[in-house]
Design a protein around this motif. Structure first.
Motif, PDB file in Angstrom:
ATOM      1  N   ARG A  59       0.955  -1.001  -0.016  1.00 40.42           N
ATOM      2  CA  ARG A  59      -0.118   0.075   0.112  1.00 40.42           C
ATOM      3  C   ARG A  59       0.858   1.127   0.057  1.00 40.42           C
ATOM      4  NH1 ARG A  59      -2.972  -3.805  -0.512  1.00 40.42           N
ATOM      5  NH2 ARG A  59      -4.931  -4.392   0.465  1.00 40.42           N
ATOM      6  N   ALA A  60       0.654   2.210  -0.695  1.00 40.61           N
ATOM      7  CA  ALA A  60       1.320   3.397  -0.768  1.00 40.61           C
ATOM      8  C   ALA A  60       0.541   4.446  -0.098  1.00 40.61           C
ATOM      9  CB  ALA A  60       1.405   3.786  -2.270  1.00 40.61           C
ATOM     10  N   VAL A  61       1.284   5.516   0.472  1.00 39.49           N
ATOM     11  CA  VAL A  61       0.455   6.537   1.226  1.00 39.49           C
ATOM     12  C   VAL A  61       1.069   7.690   1.370  1.00 39.49           C
ATOM     13  CG1 VAL A  61      -0.730   5.054   2.964  1.00 39.49           C
ATOM     14  CG2 VAL A  61       1.519   6.066   3.469  1.00 39.49           C
ATOM     15  N   ALA A  62       0.395   8.862   1.112  1.00 34.73           N
ATOM     16  CA  ALA A  62       1.289  10.366   1.357  1.00 34.73           C
ATOM     17  C   ALA A  62       1.826  10.510   2.763  1.00 34.73           C
ATOM     18  CB  ALA A  62       0.408  11.490   0.824  1.00 34.73           C
ATOM     19  N   LEU A  63       2.859  10.651   3.017  1.00 40.88           N
ATOM     20  CA  LEU A  63       3.402  10.478   4.590  1.00 40.88           C
ATOM     21  C   LEU A  63       4.301  11.739   4.769  1.00 40.88           C
ATOM     22  CD1 LEU A  63       3.580   9.192   7.283  1.00 40.88           C
ATOM     23  CD2 LEU A  63       5.505   7.816   6.461  1.00 40.88           C
ATOM     24  N   ASP A  64       3.759  12.475   5.623  1.00 35.85           N
ATOM     25  CA  ASP A  64       4.616  13.713   6.119  1.00 35.85           C
ATOM     26  C   ASP A  64       5.165  12.954   7.600  1.00 35.85           C
ATOM     27  OD1 ASP A  64       6.129  15.652   7.194  1.00 35.85           O
ATOM     28  OD2 ASP A  64       4.859  17.221   6.646  1.00 35.85           O
ATOM     29  N   GLY A  65       6.550  12.462   7.842  1.00 35.85           N
ATOM     30  CA  GLY A  65       6.716  11.884   8.912  1.00 35.85           C
ATOM     31  C   GLY A  65       7.056  12.910   9.922  1.00 35.85           C
ATOM     32  N   ALA A  66       6.931  14.106   9.936  1.00 35.14           N
ATOM     33  CA  ALA A  66       6.891  15.178  10.966  1.00 35.14           C
ATOM     34  C   ALA A  66       5.758  15.667  11.404  1.00 35.14           C
ATOM     35  CB  ALA A  66       7.960  16.281  10.695  1.00 35.14           C
ATOM     36  N   ASP A  67       4.636  15.408  10.554  1.00 31.71           N
ATOM     37  CA  ASP A  67       3.221  15.394  10.684  1.00 31.71           C
ATOM     38  C   ASP A  67       2.709  14.587  11.699  1.00 31.71           C
ATOM     39  OD1 ASP A  67       0.730  17.506  10.353  1.00 31.71           O
ATOM     40  OD2 ASP A  67       0.263  15.514   9.808  1.00 31.71           O
ATOM     41  N   GLU A  68       2.135  14.801  12.771  1.00 31.68           N
ATOM     42  CA  GLU A  68       1.435  13.622  13.736  1.00 31.68           C
ATOM     43  C   GLU A  68       0.281  13.052  13.030  1.00 31.68           C
ATOM     44  OE1 GLU A  68       0.694  12.737  18.386  1.00 31.68           O
ATOM     45  OE2 GLU A  68       0.475  14.932  17.525  1.00 31.68           O
ATOM     46  N   GLN A  69      -0.736  13.824  12.555  1.00 34.53           N
ATOM     47  CA  GLN A  69      -1.868  13.032  11.977  1.00 34.53           C
ATOM     48  C   GLN A  69      -1.573  11.991  10.874  1.00 34.53           C
ATOM     49  OE1 GLN A  69      -4.852  13.185  13.238  1.00 34.53           O
ATOM     50  NE2 GLN A  69      -5.035  11.478  12.066  1.00 34.53           N
ATOM     51  N   SER A  70      -0.396  12.608  10.103  1.00 32.79           N
ATOM     52  CA  SER A  70       0.060  11.989   8.855  1.00 32.79           C
ATOM     53  C   SER A  70       0.653  10.533   9.350  1.00 32.79           C
ATOM     54  CB  SER A  70       1.275  12.715   8.046  1.00 32.79           C
ATOM     55  OG  SER A  70       1.468  11.989   6.783  1.00 32.79           O
ATOM     56  N   VAL A  71       1.314  10.434  10.221  1.00 35.14           N
ATOM     57  CA  VAL A  71       1.868   9.380  11.068  1.00 35.14           C
ATOM     58  C   VAL A  71       0.752   8.506  11.377  1.00 35.14           C
ATOM     59  CG1 VAL A  71       3.421   8.116  12.643  1.00 35.14           C
ATOM     60  CG2 VAL A  71       4.053  10.150  11.258  1.00 35.14           C
ATOM     61  N   ILE A  72      -0.134   8.831  12.194  1.00 34.25           N
ATOM     62  CA  ILE A  72      -1.344   8.161  12.622  1.00 34.25           C
ATOM     63  C   ILE A  72      -2.092   7.529  11.599  1.00 34.25           C
ATOM     64  CG2 ILE A  72      -3.655   8.259  13.816  1.00 34.25           C
ATOM     65  CD1 ILE A  72      -2.273  10.818  15.735  1.00 34.25           C
ATOM     66  N   VAL A 118      12.219  17.684  11.470  1.00 38.52           N
ATOM     67  CA  VAL A 118      12.009  16.604  10.677  1.00 38.52           C
ATOM     68  C   VAL A 118      12.591  15.360  11.379  1.00 38.52           C
ATOM     69  CG1 VAL A 118      12.376  15.355   8.453  1.00 38.52           C
ATOM     70  CG2 VAL A 118      11.529  17.723   8.537  1.00 38.52           C
ATOM     71  N   ASN A 119      14.028  15.552  11.564  1.00 35.11           N
ATOM     72  CA  ASN A 119      14.895  14.504  12.077  1.00 35.11           C
ATOM     73  C   ASN A 119      14.666  13.966  13.484  1.00 35.11           C
ATOM     74  OD1 ASN A 119      15.949  14.876   9.351  1.00 35.11           O
ATOM     75  ND2 ASN A 119      18.026  15.470   9.951  1.00 35.11           N
ATOM     76  N   THR A 120      14.507  15.075  14.198  1.00 33.93           N
ATOM     77  CA  THR A 120      14.296  14.692  15.762  1.00 33.93           C
ATOM     78  C   THR A 120      12.596  14.335  16.211  1.00 33.93           C
ATOM     79  OG1 THR A 120      16.241  15.613  16.242  1.00 33.93           O
ATOM     80  CG2 THR A 120      14.702  15.162  18.163  1.00 33.93           C
ATOM     81  N   ARG A 121      11.892  15.572  15.999  1.00 36.29           N
ATOM     82  CA  ARG A 121      10.453  15.666  16.228  1.00 36.29           C
ATOM     83  C   ARG A 121       9.829  14.464  15.341  1.00 36.29           C
ATOM     84  NH1 ARG A 121       5.515  17.995  14.808  1.00 36.29           N
ATOM     85  NH2 ARG A 121       4.424  18.477  16.495  1.00 36.29           N
ATOM     86  N   GLY A 122      10.108  14.497  13.996  1.00 33.65           N
ATOM     87  CA  GLY A 122       9.548  13.294  13.318  1.00 33.65           C
ATOM     88  C   GLY A 122       9.703  11.829  13.662  1.00 33.65           C
ATOM     89  N   PHE A 123      10.854  11.494  13.966  1.00 29.36           N
ATOM     90  CA  PHE A 123      11.430  10.196  14.612  1.00 29.36           C
ATOM     91  C   PHE A 123      10.513   9.933  15.853  1.00 29.36           C
ATOM     92  CE2 PHE A 123      14.224  10.252  11.167  1.00 29.36           C
ATOM     93  CZ  PHE A 123      14.806   9.043  11.258  1.00 29.36           C
ATOM     94  N   VAL A 124      10.501  10.953  16.756  1.00 28.93           N
ATOM     95  CA  VAL A 124       9.652  10.588  18.047  1.00 28.93           C
ATOM     96  C   VAL A 124       8.230  10.483  17.523  1.00 28.93           C
ATOM     97  CG1 VAL A 124       8.633  12.108  19.954  1.00 28.93           C
ATOM     98  CG2 VAL A 124      11.217  12.183  19.353  1.00 28.93           C
TER      99      VAL A 124
END
Length: 257
Positions: A59-72, A118-124
């Motif tokens: 499955r492919a999704v649009a994903l902004d790893g630093a956006d909480e709703q996108s990760v959810i 991106v690199n810190t908050r996004g990984f969290v």
């Protein structure tokens, strides 16, 4: 080409971040039998990679790893499509200061803020929402793509190096806090990994030569396949006694106990 062994058969993996290394990760995970959710800021790229891999297991999704709703939303897609989440590889990065010539004194704070966002908050954010889904599945494994810049020290790209060191701290926290509940977490620290984005792209003077000089393996640079081979192991049951580790894929640039 690697030998396919079905290392990830019956695993559901969320891969956050495609591109140079990420496309190689997606191919390896699919070839090893995983059911995959692949996401990237570039939704078209995610769709293209999914189409190349084919089948009902991607499955492919649009994903902004630093956006909480996108990760959810991405975690939700994995659980809804495949019934569980067994693994997550956080592979995105921001390197706004990678080619800036100065040090901390000259560092533009807007570049610093974006790299850390991106690199810190996004990984969290990714860990925060993947771990509960893995616990619901009985455990799982997380892999971070970090960098040898986290511990090598450099006169430039200070925010990038700081963010990568923070990722390693988060990795160790996850391994300690959630290990007793069946969650493993490791990081891969690549050196220079040559991929399609570098083809035909002018590099700053001396960068390629300096990188080769630092390697013990002189015959070639690393490729996405080199990173993917290790990552597949770490996400698999064959890697089930490996956690809290940072493993370099750098041709021998670093010597670490």
């Amino acid at each position: 080409m690697w030998s396919v062994t079905g290392l990830l058969a019956d695993k559901v993996i969320l891969l956050a971040g495609l591109g140079g290394i990420g496309n190689g990760l997606a191919r390896r995970y699919a070839d090893e039998g995983a059911s995959l959710v692949i996401g990237d800021l570039d939704a078209d790229l995610a769709q293209r990679v999914a189409a190349e891999l084919g089948g009902e297991r991607v499955r492919a999704v649009a994903l902004d790893g630093a956006d909480e709703q996108s990760v959810i939303d991405a975690v939700h897609v994995a659980v809804e499509a495949f019934g569980r989440l067994d693994g997550m590889h956080v592979n995105f990065t921001n390197a706004d200061d990678a080619y800036l010539p100065g040090g901390v004194v000259e560092l533009p704070l807007d570049a610093f803020d974006e790299v850390m966002r991106v690199n810190t908050r996004g990984f969290v954010i990714c860990a925060k929402h993947a771990i509960p889904a893995m616990l619901d599945s009985g455990g799982g494994a997380i892999v971070f793509t970090a960098s040898i810049d986290a511990y090598n020290g450099a006169g430039t790209r200070v925010s990038y190096a700081m963010s990568k060191a923070a990722e390693l701290a988060l990795m160790r926290h996850i391994a300690r806090r959630y290990g007793p509940r069946g969650i493993r977490c490791n990081a891969i620290a690549p050196g220079l990994i040559w991929h399609y984005k570098f083809d035909g792209q002018p590099m700053p003077d001396g960068v390629v030569e300096q990188a080769r000089a630092r390697q013990m393996i002189k015959s070639r640079f690393g490729t996405p396949d080199d990173v993917a081979a290790l990552a597949a192991l770490l996400l698999s049951d064959d890697g089930s006694f490996i956690t809290a580790q940072t493993i370099a894929v750098d041709g021998g640039v670093t010597f670490r106990a």
